[in-house]
Enzyme design. Structure first.
Site, PDB file in Angstrom:
ATOM      1  N   GLU A 119      10.833   2.405   7.515  1.00 26.76           N
ATOM      2  CA  GLU A 119      11.339   3.483   6.666  1.00 26.76           C
ATOM      3  C   GLU A 119      12.677   3.894   7.263  1.00 26.76           C
ATOM      4  O   GLU A 119      12.744   4.347   8.404  1.00 26.76           O
ATOM      5  CB  GLU A 119      10.375   4.674   6.646  1.00 26.76           C
ATOM      6  CG  GLU A 119       8.994   4.362   6.089  1.00 26.76           C
ATOM      7  CD  GLU A 119       8.934   4.288   4.564  1.00 26.76           C
ATOM      8  OE1 GLU A 119       9.960   4.587   3.904  1.00 26.76           O
ATOM      9  OE2 GLU A 119       7.861   3.925   4.044  1.00 26.76           O
TER      10      GLU A 119
ATOM     11  N   ALA B 248      12.424   1.100  -6.084  1.00 28.99           N
ATOM     12  CA  ALA B 248      13.726   1.150  -6.745  1.00 28.99           C
ATOM     13  C   ALA B 248      14.654   2.234  -6.219  1.00 28.99           C
ATOM     14  O   ALA B 248      15.847   2.022  -6.059  1.00 28.99           O
ATOM     15  CB  ALA B 248      13.502   1.329  -8.243  1.00 28.99           C
TER      16      ALA B 248
ATOM     17  N   GLU C  41      14.969   3.646  -3.376  1.00 27.44           N
ATOM     18  CA  GLU C  41      15.288   3.673  -1.946  1.00 27.44           C
ATOM     19  C   GLU C  41      16.578   2.888  -1.697  1.00 27.44           C
ATOM     20  O   GLU C  41      16.578   1.795  -1.132  1.00 27.44           O
ATOM     21  CB  GLU C  41      14.075   3.142  -1.163  1.00 27.44           C
ATOM     22  CG  GLU C  41      12.858   4.040  -1.398  1.00 27.44           C
ATOM     23  CD  GLU C  41      11.511   3.424  -1.018  1.00 27.44           C
ATOM     24  OE1 GLU C  41      11.499   2.331  -0.414  1.00 27.44           O
ATOM     25  OE2 GLU C  41      10.476   4.039  -1.344  1.00 27.44           O
TER      26      GLU C  41
HETATM   27  O1  0X9 Z   1       3.990   4.065   0.463  1.00 30.01           O
HETATM   28  C1  0X9 Z   1       4.666   3.065   0.683  1.00 30.01           C
HETATM   29  O2  0X9 Z   1       4.645   2.064   0.015  1.00 30.01           O
HETATM   30  C2  0X9 Z   1       5.616   3.075   1.878  1.00 30.01           C
HETATM   31  N1  0X9 Z   1       6.329   4.311   1.922  1.00 30.01           N
HETATM   32  S1  0X9 Z   1       7.394   4.694   0.784  1.00 30.01           S
HETATM   33  O3  0X9 Z   1       7.693   6.064   0.953  1.00 30.01           O
HETATM   34  N2  0X9 Z   1       8.741   3.907   1.016  1.00 30.01           N
HETATM   35  O4  0X9 Z   1       6.888   4.392  -0.477  1.00 30.01           O
HETATM   36  C3  0X9 Z   1       4.857   2.951   3.156  1.00 30.01           C
HETATM   37  C4  0X9 Z   1       3.797   1.933   3.203  1.00 30.01           C
HETATM   38  C5  0X9 Z   1       3.238   1.829   4.577  1.00 30.01           C
HETATM   39  N3  0X9 Z   1       1.928   1.312   4.588  1.00 30.01           N
HETATM   40  C6  0X9 Z   1       0.851   2.107   4.747  1.00 30.01           C
HETATM   41  N4  0X9 Z   1       0.952   3.365   4.984  1.00 30.01           N
HETATM   42  N5  0X9 Z   1      -0.307   1.518   4.668  1.00 30.01           N
HETATM   43 ZN    ZN Z   2       9.241   2.509  -0.318  1.00 30.83          ZN
END
Ligand code: 0X9
Ligand code: ZN
Length: 778
Positions: A391, A193, A195
């Site tokens: 990202e 939400a 972002e």
């Molecule tokens: O944590 C997440 O869902 C993503 N980052 S965020 O900061 N936007 O929340 C990244 C997910 C990437 N996938 C993995 N690292 N497995």
């Molecule tokens: Zn995210």
């Protein structure tokens, strides 16, 4: 490390200051100017610690929310903490350093800016962040503006009953190429939400795809060969909540505690980097696909079956291109996919950096941190699609509170990345021009042109790249081959044409399987077109040698950012160019050393040497310029002015002012070509100058100039055998010359002013004409 993002969901209690808003149904609260009524971050700090392996978990547990996106041993960890959390960090012996005293102040300031910019007269749609209902209306309006290309639909509904909206974009049906049979690329925004840059960016992708279909041959080829489906807000309840209640809310709104949708996907659900506690920011939900939002997006994807070939899930922040798998430490992605993902993400990163200089690190998602139940693993693992998580901006300076000025630059660089991604995953082959096609090519000679032919899902027959060209707008196209010049580049040679003639052309290439593709995809029905002209170089500077530019202004020394001729060394991390424009190496920069060498407290002026345009009435000046003032504490206060002088610097006329706001004030090499005569008389001493200023306090101003040249473009006046031979056919004196003379004489055109006194059209001119006419052509 067991879980990378821990931290509790940001606070519960609703402090309803505006009772009116609290009593309204959710949809009515989604007002364009509705302020966030809760202030849950009051008194909370953003702190930084550097924990060792043993204390990393405990440190994250002390936080209200984890701010860093690359937590890990040996890296700085940024945490939002209350007083108790702060005390806990000290207790752990971690010596927290405070980065922001009161997080709420930053949230308030950002919201104030967001609302101010929304309210500004003449504000464009991407000049500030937009609410859920504005985004829905916007994509619906986009679709109704081009019903031949786009349509919207509702593919599900959220827990609180909001529509999950998608827009599908593809070219019209063609014989043998029906839209329904084309491969599908799916992009979604806003699983998380807070972002906010994510739904803005994907909406921009939709808008530009639709808007460029008619004019950009790459976009046309893409949309004629693929369906692009974009779901801009897949977590509408959470998104509305960040506008109306808690700005830093991440999850959906299940039960008031929320489920992290990006831990709810059913591939390897429930493992590392997810939590079983409802209060955690990474709460995975009670079961895989327990949430209507993930279920709906999954079913939308499944509805395309094996046609669904590619997907990107847009998040923020950190500037990363993440490829699967990411569900557990040490997880292996099988070959050849691993290499393909690595290559494709690296290419995208390069393409994106070329736009504004911002670097997106292409890595396997598990190298960020393990997280199970994320969408990208499901799209790849379950559907076999090429699926990335991007990202978006920035790298952490503003984080979620990204200034609205960065919306357009972020969206622009991601448009280029997306285009490359979609071409690679849906097209057999994709063409692009190495440099933008100019209006003119040199007359009377062959002109070389470089094109890239990139392999998508087809394999290129290297010997098949062919140029089809003709001089003039009718007749057959002659074919000629292309020479490979390294990488994906091929060189073709346009046929020579006389001055003033038009050259039309298109390219074709074949796959090893024998399919033929054209560029533009319309082939001979709508080919590229350029005009042959005499182009003469009056002045040219790639800044590899000293051609006599001078630096003035009221700041001194390159450490304060005075103009300096050098190879960029700053790495592009402070708004400065990572490299020059034309690839020669050097350019002019405002302080070329790495670190704090931006323009400080004044103006630095770069003035060209005189350029002789006296024999060049149609002279055009070209330059590439860079200007960034979006970094630093108080961005968007400064400008760069470009001026021209026709009298050796005696007086100046403005060509343009770059900044203080707008997409071109955020870095990126931008080319400009201007006609000298539109500003000053093209004489023997034309100069240009570039003045970069730092007048506001605390802004980082970085500027660059490269590839300055002046060219004369035109076709010489055809001349006959003597002053009376005024009309075609030349070298013959006939009645058409008499007609031409009489017409020019009556119109008092200088071509009929054949005898003194000049400027007067009298009998002496007629006598001169008749004399020359009578003497005949030799
Ligand atoms: O944590 C997440 O869902 C993503 N980052 S965020 O900061 N936007 O929340 C990244 C997910 C990437 N996938 C993995 N690292 N497995
Ligand atoms: Zn995210």
């Amino acid at each position: 490390m067991k879980s990378a993002i821990r931290g509790r969901a940001p606070l519960a209690a609703c402090v309803c200051l505006l009772t009116l808003a609290c009593g309204m149904p959710a949809s009515a609260q989604d007002l364009a100017s509705a302020p966030v009524v809760e202030r849950p971050y009051e008194g909370m700090r953003l702190v930084q610690v550097m924990p060792d392996e043993a204390r990393i978990e405990a440190a994250m547990d002390a936080a209200q929310t984890v701010w860093t996106h690359r937590p890990g041993v040996g890296r700085e960890l940024q945490l939002v903490v209350d007083e108790a959390g702060l005390a806990r960090l000290s207790e752990l012996g971690l010596s927290p350093v405070t980065l922001i005293e009161n997080v709420q102040d930053v949230v308030d300031a950002h919201l104030a800016e967001v609302h101010e910019r929304r309210a500004q007269r003449g504000a464009g749609w991407y000049d500030s962040f937009r609410t859920y209902s504005e985004i829905v209306s916007h994509v619906e309006a986009l679709a109704s503006s081009r019903p031949d290309l786009a349509s919207t639909g509702v593919f599900g509904s959220s827990i609180e009953g909001r529509d999950l909206v998608r827009i599908t974009i593809t070219g019209p049906d063609q014989p043998g190429n029906m839209a329904e049979a084309r491969p599908v690329v799916l992009f979604n925004g806003c699983q998380h939400a807070r972002e906010w840059i994510s739904p803005m960016t994907v909406t921009y992708l939709a808008e530009e795809l639709i808007g460029q279909y008619d004019t950009n041959p790459r976009v046309r080829a893409l949309l004629d060969g693929a369906r692009v489906v974009i779901a801009p807000v897949v977590n509408p309840d959470g998104y509305v909540y960040t506008w109306n209640s808690q700005r830093l809310w991440r999850k959906n709104r299940r039960g008031g505690y929320g489920v992290d949708l990006n831990r709810n996907w059913g591939y390897e659900w429930g493992g590392q980097g997810s939590s079983g506690f409802t209060g955690d920011d990474i709460y995975r939900g009670s079961a895989p696909f327990s949430e209507p939002e993930t279920t709906a997006l999954r079913d939308l994807a499944l509805s395309f079956g094996s046609d669904l070939v590619a997907h990107i899930d847009y998040h923020s922040f950190s500037q990363l291109i993440l490829w699967p798998f990411g569900y557990a430490e040490g997880v292996q992605t099988p070959e050849p996919d691993r290499t393909a993902f690595d290559t494709l993400s690296t290419e995208m990163s390069g393409v994106m950096q070329d736009v504004h200089g911002a670097f997106y690190d292409p890595i396997q998602s598990v190298d960020l941190y393990p997280a199970s139940g994320a969408s990208t693993d499901w799209f790849y693992g379950e559907m076999g699609a090429t699926s990335f998580t991007i990202e978006l901006r920035d790298t952490g300076f503003f984080g979620f509170e990204l200034p609205p000025e960065q919306i357009i630059p972020t969206a622009e660089e991601n448009f280029e990345g997306m285009l490359h991604f979609a071409e690679r995953t849906t097209q057999l082959l994709a063409f692009s021009l190495a440099a933008p096609l100019g209006e003119y090519v040199q007359a009377e000679q062959a002109n070389e042109l470089d094109v890239y032919v990139v392999e998508g899902v087809g394999t290129l027959d290297d010997s098949s790249v062919t140029l089809h060209a003709r001089v003039g707008a009718s007749g057959a196209f002659a074919t000629s081959g292309a020479t490979p010049v390294g990488g994906d580049a091929f060189r073709v040679s346009l046929p020579a044409a006389a001055c003033g003639e038009t050259i039309e052309f298109f390219l074709t290439a074949q796959t090893l399987a024998g399919q033929t593709l054209a560029f533009p995809s319309t082939g001979e029905a709508a080919p590229f077109s350029v005009e042959a002209a005499q182009i003469s170089v009056v002045f040219e500077d790639d800044f590899e040698t000293d051609q006599g530019w001078s630096v003035s202004g009221n700041i001194s020394g390159t450490s304060s950012g005075a103009w300096e001729r050098a190879v960029p060394t700053g790495g592009g991390d402070r708004g400065d160019p990572a490299s020059d424009f034309d690839g020669s190496g050097q350019c002019f920069l405002t302080g070329a050393a790495d670190g704090n060498t931006d323009v400080d407290d004044g103006t630095t002026i770069l003035t060209s040497p005189p350029m002789d345009a006296s024999g060049a009435p149609e002279a055009r000046i070209h330059y590439a310029r860079w200007f960034s003032n979006t970094a630093g504490g108080s961005p968007n206060e400064d400008v760069m002015v470009v001026e021209i002088s026709g009298n050796n610097g005696g007086s100046w006329v403005e060509i343009e002012t770059v900044g203080p706001t707008g997409p071109e004030a955020g870095g990126g090499w931008i080319e400009r070509t201007v006609r000298v005569a539109d500003y000053v008389t093209p004489g023997a001493q034309v100069r240009v100058r570039f003045s970069a200023s730092d007048l506001g306090s605390g802004s980082v101003v970085e500027a660059g100039v490269d590839a300055v040249h002046m060219q004369e473009v035109g076709c010489p006046e055809p001349s006959g055998c003597n002053i009376a031979d005024m009309s075609e056919p030349y070298d013959v004196l006939d009645f058409s010359d008499v007609v031409a003379f009489l017409g020019a004489f009556a119109a008092m055109d200088s071509s009929a002013d054949l005898s003194s006194p000049l400027g007067v059209f009298d009998f002496s001119d007629v006598v001169a004409f008749l004399g020359a006419f009578g003497s005949g052509c030799p």
